[in-house]
Design an enzyme around this catalytic site. Structure first.
Site, PDB file in Angstrom:
ATOM      1  N   LYS A 170      29.128   5.869  16.586  1.00 49.33           N
ATOM      2  CA  LYS A 170      27.964   5.147  17.120  1.00 49.33           C
ATOM      3  C   LYS A 170      26.704   5.811  16.592  1.00 49.33           C
ATOM      4  O   LYS A 170      26.554   7.040  16.667  1.00 49.33           O
ATOM      5  CB  LYS A 170      27.985   5.202  18.637  1.00 49.33           C
ATOM      6  CG  LYS A 170      26.743   4.623  19.258  1.00 49.33           C
ATOM      7  CD  LYS A 170      26.825   4.660  20.757  1.00 49.33           C
ATOM      8  CE  LYS A 170      25.664   5.411  21.342  1.00 49.33           C
ATOM      9  NZ  LYS A 170      25.611   5.346  22.787  1.00 49.33           N
TER      10      LYS A 170
HETATM   11  C1  R5P Z   1      22.919   8.172  25.010  1.00 51.37           C
HETATM   12  O1  R5P Z   1      23.215   9.251  24.576  1.00 51.37           O
HETATM   13  C2  R5P Z   1      23.912   7.359  25.629  1.00 51.37           C
HETATM   14  O2  R5P Z   1      25.132   7.746  25.088  1.00 51.37           O
HETATM   15  C3  R5P Z   1      23.792   5.845  25.533  1.00 51.37           C
HETATM   16  O3  R5P Z   1      25.058   5.341  25.750  1.00 51.37           O
HETATM   17  C4  R5P Z   1      23.299   5.307  24.232  1.00 51.37           C
HETATM   18  O4  R5P Z   1      22.051   5.797  23.922  1.00 51.37           O
HETATM   19  C5  R5P Z   1      23.302   3.757  24.184  1.00 51.37           C
HETATM   20  O5  R5P Z   1      22.464   3.239  25.099  1.00 51.37           O
HETATM   21  P1  R5P Z   1      21.090   2.542  24.730  1.00 51.37           P
HETATM   22  O6  R5P Z   1      21.445   1.200  24.137  1.00 51.37           O
HETATM   23  O7  R5P Z   1      20.380   2.433  26.022  1.00 51.37           O
HETATM   24  O8  R5P Z   1      20.386   3.400  23.715  1.00 51.37           O
END
Ligand code: R5P
Length: 260
Positions: A170
């Protein structure tokens, strides 16, 4: 790929694509806006999420075990927004992930961060354990405040994650995103990042999948939206049905939201 790992990955990736709902923010941010009551936020979104990324604490307290949604269990942490964010360790054991019937575990790496080595070893440790038990590991390329989110940096971080054994990576969307995907031999999904207008977030998802992303792991742009269900449905339309941003925006409630 070993059958168990392959089976778990396919629970998360439907036809090679995924809309992962990220609700793990509290592990270092506390009661994030929109997630103050996790159960209330998560429950209406569950039918539209291919998988749910969260900590064991929120899983146990806020998700009914009867629900079939595949779980991506956050397994790194140990710091807060008040401290150096890269100073993470492994917080959740692989035994616990198996006990909770997780489909994958997630760990952050901070390439270029103060504790880069520590976080890369966290990933490696989880991969070693995960491969033994058939549990895929998703690496999150966390970006320190001082890092530029460009294709060169994110490409470096994603490639290192894959080389160390992550089954899914990711990262963040950036210009020349196809170079990031092209240099990473495992599926890449994107985080949504901080809340932006709905249409902008849909454009982000559209651009990412157009340039090779296998989907999204989106949180704030869904649960902080004025229409969270409409937003996750719109994101699904882009990721799974090949909808354009205009087509997807029609799923948002009301013309005001669609123009947002
Ligand atoms: C951050 O470290 C978290 O793992 C979140 O899951 C990630 O940032 C994704 O969430 P968002 O779309 O709010 O950025």
């Amino acid at each position: 790929m070993d059958w168990g790992v392959s089976n778990r990955v396919s629970r998360i990736m439907r036809g090679g694509r995924t809309v992962m709902l990220a609700v793990d923010h509290g592990y270092f941010q506390g009661p994030t806006t929109g997630l103050e009551n996790p159960r209330k936020t998560i429950t209406p979104l569950l039918p539209y999420a291919d998988s749910l990324m969260l900590t064991r604490g929120v899983l146990r307290t806020s998700v009914d075990p009867e629900h079939p949604v595949p779980v991506v269990l956050r397994a790194s942490g140990g710091t807060s927004i008040l401290k150096e964010l890269s100073d993470e360790g492994v917080t959740t054991s692989m035994d616990e992930a198996v006990r909770l019937n997780a489909s994958a575990v997630a760990v952050s790496i901070f390439v270029g961060g103060e504790k880069e080595r520590q976080t890369l070893l966290n990933l490696s440790e989880l991969v070693n354990e995960g491969e033994r038990l058939g549990m895929p590991v998703l690496a999150v390329t966390a970006v320190g405040r001082e890092m530029e989110r460009d294709a060169r940096y994110l490409g470096l971080a994603c490639r290192i994650a894959a080389e160390l054994g992550a089954r899914i990576v990711k990262t963040y969307y950036c210009q020349d995103f196809e170079k990031v995907v092209g240099g990473c031999p495992v599926p890449v999904i994107i985080a949504g990042g901080k809340k932006v207008p709905e249409r902008e977030a849909l454009q982000l998802a559209y651009s990412a999948v157009s340039k090779g992303a296998a989907g999204v792991d989106m949180g704030r742009n869904i649960f902080q939206s004025s229409d969270p269900v409409g937003m996750i449905r719109a994101v699904r339309a882009i990721v799974h049905d090949g909808s354009t941003v205009d087509e997807a925006a029609k799923l948002l409630a009301g013309p005001k939201a669609a123009r947002a």
